[in-house]
Design an enzyme around this catalytic site. Structure first.
Site, PDB file in Angstrom:
ATOM      1  N   ASP A   1       0.853  -1.190   0.000  1.00  0.00           N
ATOM      2  CA  ASP A   1       0.000   0.000   0.000  1.00  0.00           C
ATOM      3  C   ASP A   1       0.889   1.240   0.000  1.00  0.00           C
ATOM      4  O   ASP A   1       2.011   1.218   0.530  1.00  0.00           O
ATOM      5  CB  ASP A   1      -0.910   0.012   1.226  1.00  0.00           C
ATOM      6  CG  ASP A   1      -1.907   1.154   1.181  1.00  0.00           C
ATOM      7  OD1 ASP A   1      -2.815   1.115   0.319  1.00  0.00           O
ATOM      8  OD2 ASP A   1      -1.780   2.093   1.983  1.00  0.00           O
TER       9      ASP A   1
ATOM     10  N   ASP B   1      -3.004  -0.651   6.546  1.00  0.00           N
ATOM     11  CA  ASP B   1      -3.857  -1.056   5.423  1.00  0.00           C
ATOM     12  C   ASP B   1      -3.386  -2.377   4.825  1.00  0.00           C
ATOM     13  O   ASP B   1      -4.206  -3.182   4.367  1.00  0.00           O
ATOM     14  CB  ASP B   1      -3.874   0.035   4.350  1.00  0.00           C
ATOM     15  CG  ASP B   1      -4.785   1.200   4.726  1.00  0.00           C
ATOM     16  OD1 ASP B   1      -5.464   1.117   5.766  1.00  0.00           O
ATOM     17  OD2 ASP B   1      -4.812   2.204   3.990  1.00  0.00           O
TER      18      ASP B   1
ATOM     19  N   HIS C   1      -5.615   3.999   6.611  1.00  0.00           N
ATOM     20  CA  HIS C   1      -4.995   5.104   5.871  1.00  0.00           C
ATOM     21  C   HIS C   1      -3.561   5.374   6.294  1.00  0.00           C
ATOM     22  O   HIS C   1      -2.987   6.392   5.886  1.00  0.00           O
ATOM     23  CB  HIS C   1      -5.828   6.385   5.943  1.00  0.00           C
ATOM     24  CG  HIS C   1      -7.222   6.211   5.420  1.00  0.00           C
ATOM     25  ND1 HIS C   1      -7.478   5.784   4.135  1.00  0.00           N
ATOM     26  CD2 HIS C   1      -8.424   6.369   6.029  1.00  0.00           C
ATOM     27  CE1 HIS C   1      -8.792   5.703   3.973  1.00  0.00           C
ATOM     28  NE2 HIS C   1      -9.378   6.041   5.102  1.00  0.00           N
TER      29      HIS C   1
ATOM     30  N   GLU D   1       0.895   5.642   0.566  1.00  0.00           N
ATOM     31  CA  GLU D   1       0.237   6.906   0.914  1.00  0.00           C
ATOM     32  C   GLU D   1       0.899   7.982   0.061  1.00  0.00           C
ATOM     33  O   GLU D   1       2.111   7.930  -0.199  1.00  0.00           O
ATOM     34  CB  GLU D   1       0.375   7.228   2.398  1.00  0.00           C
ATOM     35  CG  GLU D   1      -0.270   6.211   3.329  1.00  0.00           C
ATOM     36  CD  GLU D   1      -1.769   6.073   3.121  1.00  0.00           C
ATOM     37  OE1 GLU D   1      -2.405   7.072   2.693  1.00  0.00           O
ATOM     38  OE2 GLU D   1      -2.301   4.981   3.371  1.00  0.00           O
TER      39      GLU D   1
END
Length: 228
Positions: free
Chosen positions: A20, A165, A160, A22
């Site tokens: 994942d 995540d 998040h 960000e």
């Protein structure tokens, strides 16, 4: 530099890396990666973690910080994107990648970043759990990662942030894998996995008071059943 990309797989795999990102925003052409996390999985079990913040070389917008909680101070001494991606690519190797909405989002950021910083391409095959969830659980009102986690009774605290995540997504993927494996094991060899005639979800074999029966994976949204 080759422009070859991996294939999207619509299936469960036992060995993979769930990852994942960000970012500072939604546009891979103008926004930057600020966190990368991943978990290596073997035979469905988490074996090793990778996580790093990334210094984007420019201020992080308040709108991004409001979502993921990552601030300029947090990334001040973090590695730049080139260093972070070098370590990430070494971690994933040739493994199948798993992630939520990676087909339309995360992989676009990775491809742009590796092309720009390393003159390399991401060629790993991948499973996007957003697509998989729409097939397994078509009657869910929404298919966000947190929606899947709530459906499977998985903790959503810390959503998040990239590593949190990844943990959440691995557990959701494993649950969907059980649904798919159940349907596959109980279908005729060579035939497609049975689907629900009412909603299109996959049918899974269940045990009931009066014996085995086929039930929709979208239960309780869809209550279709038939005798086994």
């Amino acid at each position: 530099m080759t422009k070859k990309t991996g294939k999207r797989l619509n299936q469960y795999v036992k060995d993979y890396v769930v990852f994942d990102l960000e970012t500072t925003g939604l546009n891979p052409e103008t926004d930057e990666i600020i966190e990368i996390s991943a978990i290596r999985v073997r035979m469905g079990e988490a074996k090793e973690e990778f996580t790093t913040l990334v210094n984007p070389g420019k201020p992080i917008p308040y709108s991004a910080t409001k979502v993921n909680g990552i601030t300029d101070e947090m990334v001040q001494h973090a590695p730049d994107l080139k260093s972070a991606l070098t370590s990430f690519l070494a971690f994933i190797g040739n493994d199948v990648l798993v992630g939520h909405n990676i087909h339309s989002f995360d992989l676009n950021f990775l491809r742009r970043g590796t092309g720009r910083e390393l003159e390399q391409s991401i060629t790993n095959d991948y499973v996007d759990t957003l697509f998989l969830a729409k097939g397994c659980l078509p009657l869910l009102p929404r298919h966000r990662l947190t929606d899947l986690a709530e459906y499977f009774h998985i903790e959503t605290k810390g959503a998040h942030r990239a590593l949190n995540d990844c943990v959440m997504n691995r557990l959701c993927f494993e649950q969907m894998g059980k649904l798919l494996e159940n349907a596959k094991e109980n279908s005729t060899p060579g035939q497609e996995i049975p689907s629900c005639p009412k909603c299109g979800g996959i049918l899974i074999r269940r045990k009931g008071k009066f014996g085995d029966f086929w039930g929709c994976s979208s239960f309780p949204s869809c209550r279709y059943t038939r005798n086994a």
